[in-house]
Design a protein around this motif. Structure first.
Motif, PDB file in Angstrom:
ATOM      1  N   GLN A   1      22.523 -50.488 -17.488  1.00 57.06           N
ATOM      2  CA  GLN A   1      22.340 -49.760 -18.732  1.00 57.06           C
ATOM      3  C   GLN A   1      21.192 -50.287 -19.582  1.00 57.06           C
ATOM      4  O   GLN A   1      20.543 -49.525 -20.292  1.00 57.06           O
ATOM      5  CB  GLN A   1      23.638 -49.819 -19.548  1.00 57.06           C
TER       6      GLN A   1
ATOM      7  N   GLU B   1      23.357 -41.635 -23.507  1.00 54.79           N
ATOM      8  CA  GLU B   1      22.030 -41.751 -22.895  1.00 54.79           C
ATOM      9  C   GLU B   1      20.935 -41.205 -23.803  1.00 54.79           C
ATOM     10  O   GLU B   1      19.825 -41.733 -23.840  1.00 54.79           O
ATOM     11  CB  GLU B   1      22.005 -41.005 -21.553  1.00 54.79           C
TER      12      GLU B   1
ATOM     13  N   THR C   1      27.026 -41.779 -20.182  1.00 54.73           N
ATOM     14  CA  THR C   1      27.342 -42.503 -18.946  1.00 54.73           C
ATOM     15  C   THR C   1      28.577 -43.351 -19.210  1.00 54.73           C
ATOM     16  O   THR C   1      28.617 -44.106 -20.186  1.00 54.73           O
ATOM     17  CB  THR C   1      26.170 -43.392 -18.505  1.00 54.73           C
TER      18      THR C   1
END
Length: 358
Positions: free
Chosen positions: A69, A252, A265
């Motif tokens: 991430q 996101e 996500t």
């Protein structure tokens, strides 16, 4: 870096032919360091793209960083490497919260990050694409090429040859390597050595490493678009969760350089992912979507919802050193699992592996 543009080696050093298996952060860091030192490097990657878990899944609504991430920068060598791609990596103000109950209630307010969170743009895979470009231009990056077996070169027993399989080329043997680096998840590296009946000292070290899987859910809500329309759900952009199914959530569209369409996500916890590792993807998607609704309060049906299974994601028990190297057989292994599971740890592992060889 063109084919003949390698840095000169010291007079005392010999130019070596080195095979690097895996094009994630550790593999690319290792390969580019060796190539810059003047060695002849070939990178083998079974996927269509470089990056490993530094991956971005494209969709009609925008991309999803469905593996890593973000990353942090602590090592000066990593910082120096990032300076070679100015403007590509940008800070992400994640506004992270910690969720402490099953209903998604935020017990703590936004947590100020202890250190900056960085993301490449326009997606997580952009960094390794850029770093790997010189290798690709030199014809030294073989994508969609899986290494099936390592064995001694039949004409030169002191060297290695690799049996590979890939589309179009089918089965092929690549020979004449002085050194081999396994820049793979530890279970995959162990399996390759076992099937090849090579690298017993490495296998003993790899067997001590424990890595957990991760199911990832990707959701898009095109009815919500920033900045023209307020986003859906909570006002935070990322959360660490103790929900029994979910460990992490991130919006996101809050990341710099991303599409404004609302996208999330969601990464399942290691325990839940392990218990449901072989479940049907649709069943996993339904369960994670229900958990997402519980945590965020977003009840709108997402037009886009897909899952991805990472079999080897988060390191539970690392190796405890930067790499493992068998100087006698000239085989080594590296990856983030050597030190933990952070991007920077993968970079350091690959760099130290290269330095051990060079």
């Amino acid at each position: 870096m063109k084919k003949n543009a390698s840095l000169p080696l010291p007079e005392s050093a010999a130019r070596r032919r080195i095979a690097v298996i895996g094009a994630g952060i550790a593999g690319i860091a290792c390969a580019r360091t060796l190539a810059q030192a003047g060695h002849q490097v070939t990178v083998f990657e079974k996927s269509r793209e470089v990056g490993g878990r530094m991956a971005t899944r494209d969709s009609e609504f925008g991309g999803f960083d469905h593996g890593t991430q973000y990353f942090t920068v602590r090592d000066a060598r990593f910082e120096k490497a990032l300076a070679t791609v100015p403007g590509l990596v940008r800070p992400w103000s994640a506004n992270t919260v910690r969720i402490l109950d099953e209903l998604g209630r935020v017990v703590a307010s936004a947590l100020p990050p202890k250190e900056a969170h960085w993301v490449p743009t326009p997606g997580m895979n952009a960094l390794l694409r850029q770093w790997a470009q010189p290798l690709a231009a030199a014809g030294c990056l073989l994508l969609e090429t899986e290494v099936l077996r390592l064995e001694r070169d039949k004409l030169h027993p002191e060297q290695w040859q690799l049996q590979t399989e890939g589309p179009g080329a089918g089965s092929r043997v690549h020979s004449g390597f002085d050194d081999v680096v396994l820049a793979l998840p530890s279970p995959q590296a162990h399996a390759l050595l076992l099937s090849s009946q090579q690298g017993k000292p490495l296998m003993e070290a790899l067997s001590k490493v424990s890595v957990a899987p991760c199911w990832t859910l990707m959701l898009a809500f095109p009815q919500a678009m920033q900045p023209t329309m307020a986003h859906l759900g909570p006002h935070w952009n990322a959360a660490r969760s103790t929900h029994h199914r979910i460990a992490w959530l991130a919006r996101e569209s809050s990341k710099p350089g991303r599409s404004p369409i609302e996208r999330w996500t969601v990464q399942a916890s290691p325990d839940w992912s392990q218990r449901h590792l072989e479940d049907d993807a649709e069943r996993v998607k339904a369960k994670l979507l229900k958990a997402f609704t519980e945590v965020t309060g977003i009840r709108a049906a997402p037009p886009h919802a897909v899952v991805h299974r990472w079999r080897h994601a988060q390191t539970l028990q690392p190796l405890g050193k930067t790499h493992v190297w068998d100087a006698k057989s000239r085989i080594g292994a590296c990856g983030d699992w050597c030190l933990g599971h952070r991007v920077e740890e993968g970079f350091v592992s690959g760099l130290e592996m290269a330095l051990a060889i060079a």
